[in-house]
Design an enzyme around this catalytic site. Structure first.
Site, PDB file in Angstrom:
ATOM      1  CG  MET A 124      37.654  63.349  36.100  1.00 28.92           C
ATOM      2  SD  MET A 124      39.046  62.731  35.116  1.00 28.92           S
ATOM      3  CE  MET A 124      40.142  62.121  36.400  1.00 28.92           C
ATOM      4  CD  GLU A 239      46.094  61.382  36.190  1.00 27.53           C
ATOM      5  OE1 GLU A 239      45.509  61.248  37.278  1.00 27.53           O
ATOM      6  OE2 GLU A 239      45.487  61.415  35.107  1.00 27.53           O
ATOM      7  NE  ARG A 240      46.843  55.582  33.736  1.00 26.07           N
ATOM      8  CZ  ARG A 240      46.094  55.065  32.782  1.00 26.07           C
ATOM      9  NH1 ARG A 240      46.670  54.551  31.692  1.00 26.07           N
ATOM     10  NH2 ARG A 240      44.784  55.048  32.883  1.00 26.07           N
ATOM     11  CD  GLN A 276      70.583  34.176  56.083  1.00 27.40           C
ATOM     12  OE1 GLN A 276      69.724  33.387  56.462  1.00 27.40           O
ATOM     13  NE2 GLN A 276      71.734  33.799  55.547  1.00 27.40           N
ATOM     14  N   GLY A 339      58.172  49.592  66.915  1.00 22.76           N
ATOM     15  CA  GLY A 339      57.282  50.649  67.370  1.00 22.76           C
ATOM     16  C   GLY A 339      57.705  52.033  66.906  1.00 22.76           C
ATOM     17  CB  SER A 365      46.649  48.726  42.304  1.00 22.76           C
ATOM     18  OG  SER A 365      47.641  49.554  42.888  1.00 22.76           O
TER      19      SER A 365
END
Length: 383
Positions: A124, A239-240, A276, A339, A365
């Site tokens: 597409m 699709e979504r 925390q 890391g 988005s």
């Protein structure tokens, strides 16, 4: 969420299979050429034999006759397991298009093929037409008793693995018109079609397609001539939701992995999960994942209740929430792992890559936000 006995059994079966077949990093590396291939034909064949690839397809085409909810459950579980079945996404989306608009012969060819493990692709996007689908310029001109296609497509997922490509080309009008687009069934080996891979961080996933005087018969048309735009819109719910379900599983996997890491990684003579700041970050991420899950499955249930109803707001919300949540979870998890989250020794770097690109493909988005806003009567036409 309450699942039926059949749905729980499906989840347990898929989870058990993935635990045995792709439960370790070594197994996944062996199936994917060291992580460079997102699709394993070997694993795909085994899933086809179990009937999972045709789960949501009609029984008359060797499918399971299940609904959208079951498909989402399957996709979430396989994504959570990082099962390398990258060819499934485009295949099931393409199959749904043929199920709605294909001729009896096309349905038998494509749907039965997908159920037994044949991979399909859809072409597409173009260099000048990504989110702006109406701007397509690849043209199929009527000639004699068929069509001749010329032009370029890009970002075509799985075209290098596919047996057929669902092409969306312009048959009338000019770039920018919604009317005048037509879908075609194109064999991947058709003369005049060249497939050229695009290198990405995810390995061999997407391709450029070049059509040079590619001749197609008249019966290659899928659905109605010049009505491809409406046909495209009809498949957006599915699709979504498919993309949302995959990213829901990806988010959950990233969360699971980082929780395991912070329980065992020690700094300052204690597990870092005991701090925390880490606990609260993970509590927030868990809440976001659960919000995404509720939205995805609520929308899937709505699709199952009324398969032909367009749900632009709900499906766009599900895709937006799930993909943005996956990106946030993966990036936060990478940071919490320090890391190690950046090394290829751990899976997190791959989860980061796949979650970031999910906010781009299948409607970025920003496009999802535009669609949602328009359902509330908000647009630039208000000016």
């Amino acid at each position: 969420m309450e699942w039926s006995d059949e749905q729980r059994s499906l989840v347990e079966a898929v989870r058990d299979f993935c635990r045995r077949e792709v439960g370790t990093r070594e197994q996944r590396q062996n199936l994917t050429n060291g992580g460079r291939e997102p699709h394993s034909p070997e694993l795909y064949r085994r899933m086809a034999d179990l009937g999972w690839l045709g789960l949501s397809l009609p029984e008359e085409f060797d499918g399971g006759g299940a609904g959208m909810t079951e498909l989402c459950l399957f996709l979430e579980e396989t994504a959570r397991a990082m099962a390398p079945i990258g060819g499934f996404t485009t295949s099931i989306i393409v199959a749904a298009t043929y199920q709605r608009f294909g001729t009896p012969a096309q349905k038998k060819l494509i749907l039965s093929g997908v159920a037994r493990g044949v991979i399909e692709a859809v072409a597409m996007s173009e260099p000048e037409a990504g989110s702006d689908v109406a701007n397509l310029s690849c043209r199929a001109e009527r000639r004699d008793d068929g069509y001749v296609v010329n032009g370029q497509k890009t970002w075509c997922s799985n075209a290098h693995l596919a047996e057929h490509i669902l092409l969306v080309a312009r048959t009338s009008g000019r770039a920018g018109d919604h009317h005048g687009l037509t879908m075609f069934l194109v064999p991947a080996t058709a003369p005049g079609l060249t497939v050229s891979g695009i290198d990405t961080m995810g390995g061999r996933e997407v391709n450029d397609l070049y059509f040079t005087d590619c001749v197609l018969p008249a019966d290659a048309v899928v659905g109605e001539v010049d009505n491809g735009w409406r046909q495209l819109m009809a498949g957006l719910n599915m699709e979504r939701l498919i993309l949302a379900s995959i990213m829901l599983g990806t988010a959950q996997r990233a969360f699971d992995d980082v929780v395991e890491y912070v329980k065992n990684r020690r700094q300052f003579r204690r597990p870092i999960g005991s701090f925390q700041v880490i606990r609260h970050r993970l509590a927030d991420l868990a809440t976001e994942i659960e919000c995404a899950r509720l939205l995805v499955y609520d929308t899937a249930a709505a699709v199952d209740r009324s398969p032909d109803t367009m749900l632009p707001r709900e499906s766009s919300m599900a895709k937006l929430k799930a993909t943005e949540t996956a990106r946030r979870v993966a990036l936060d998890a990478m940071q919490m792992m320090g890391g190690y989250g950046y090394t290829t020794e751990f899976d997190m770097e791959r989860l980061v890559r796949s979650s970031i690109v999910s906010t781009v493909y299948g409607g970025a988005s920003e496009i999802q936000r535009e669609i949602i806003a328009k359902t509330y009567g908000l647009s630039d036409r208000m000016l």
